[in-house]
Design an enzyme around this catalytic site. Structure first.
Site, PDB file in Angstrom:
ATOM      1  N   HIS A   1       0.812  -1.224   0.000  1.00 24.99           N
ATOM      2  CA  HIS A   1       0.000   0.000   0.000  1.00 24.99           C
ATOM      3  C   HIS A   1       0.844   1.272   0.000  1.00 24.99           C
ATOM      4  O   HIS A   1       0.365   2.333   0.360  1.00 24.99           O
ATOM      5  CB  HIS A   1      -1.021   0.018   1.146  1.00 24.99           C
ATOM      6  CG  HIS A   1      -1.826  -1.242   1.221  1.00 24.99           C
ATOM      7  ND1 HIS A   1      -2.506  -1.742   0.127  1.00 24.99           N
ATOM      8  CD2 HIS A   1      -2.043  -2.107   2.233  1.00 24.99           C
ATOM      9  CE1 HIS A   1      -3.109  -2.878   0.484  1.00 24.99           C
ATOM     10  NE2 HIS A   1      -2.838  -3.109   1.739  1.00 24.99           N
TER      11      HIS A   1
ATOM     12  N   ASP B   1       4.609  -1.604  -4.070  1.00 26.87           N
ATOM     13  CA  ASP B   1       3.635  -2.415  -4.799  1.00 26.87           C
ATOM     14  C   ASP B   1       4.055  -2.580  -6.258  1.00 26.87           C
ATOM     15  O   ASP B   1       3.911  -3.670  -6.830  1.00 26.87           O
ATOM     16  CB  ASP B   1       2.248  -1.773  -4.734  1.00 26.87           C
ATOM     17  CG  ASP B   1       1.575  -1.952  -3.372  1.00 26.87           C
ATOM     18  OD1 ASP B   1       2.199  -2.547  -2.475  1.00 26.87           O
ATOM     19  OD2 ASP B   1       0.442  -1.487  -3.213  1.00 26.87           O
TER      20      ASP B   1
END
Length: 203
Positions: A153, A158
């Protein structure tokens, strides 16, 4: 022109104020990884100020606070730089429909059009890893035994993990298909083929 091959691509991830730019949500962080001929060659990461406060849920979910965003460059300025970073390359994200919505919305604000097309590791993984427990990014990273050092996140982490997963997926597709180098069009074909029919692509 984008490369015809799947191993030259930009992997991107947005953190946002919510789920839908149509509801007025904005990007607050962009992270991206450039892959050339199967090798990671560059990264891009920047917070961006959406011009309003984010709620406490987003602060807790992403770790991106209003204090951090208060000193960030405006979205338009960051997206101009990101447009230069991606050039004409094809694009990839995990759950690409989400990231494409925000990329399109933010680029529309600066009157920029991009040349590349999108691929999606979420859709592709549902076809080639049908026995995975689920197809969330973190689950697939564990499923394939990929090393991770950081926290989900945040956009660049990511994007890096999506890039690792993607390069592993390309190796698996190469082995199953017998192809020396996977074309981007074949990758899209996998994602658009039903789970029941996908094995025919490799026969």
């Amino acid at each position: 022109m984008p490369s015809p091959y799947a191993d030259t691509i930009i992997v991107l991830d947005f953190e946002t104020t919510g789920l839908s730019p149509d509801q007025g949500d904005r990007a607050i962080e962009i992270g991206a990884v450039k892959i050339d001929n199967g090798v990671v060659t560059d990264t891009f990461q920047e917070l961006m100020n959406p011009g309003r406060r984010v709620n406490s849920f987003i602060e807790q979910y992403t770790g991106i606070s209003n204090v951090m965003l208060s000193t960030a460059r405006p979205c338009a300025e960051v997206m101009q730089r990101f447009a230069e970073f991606i050039g004409d390359d094809n694009l990839l994200a995990h759950n690409a429909s989400f990231d494409k919505k925000f990329l399109d919305a933010e680029f529309q604000r600066i009157n920029h059009n991009y040349q590349g097309q999108f691929a999606c590791t979420l859709l592709t993984s549902r076809r080639i890893y049908q026995d995975a427990p689920n197809h969330k990014l973190g689950t697939l990273v564990d499923y394939k035994g990929l090393a991770e050092d950081g926290g989900y996140h945040r956009a660049l982490f990511d994007a890096k993990m999506t890039a690792k997963l993607y390069l592993t997926m390309l190796e698996d597709i190469q082995q199953r298909s017998g192809m020396h180098r996977i074309e981007f069009g074949f990758l899209q074909k996998i994602a658009n083929t039903s789970k029941r029919q996908v094995e025919r692509l490799f026969s």
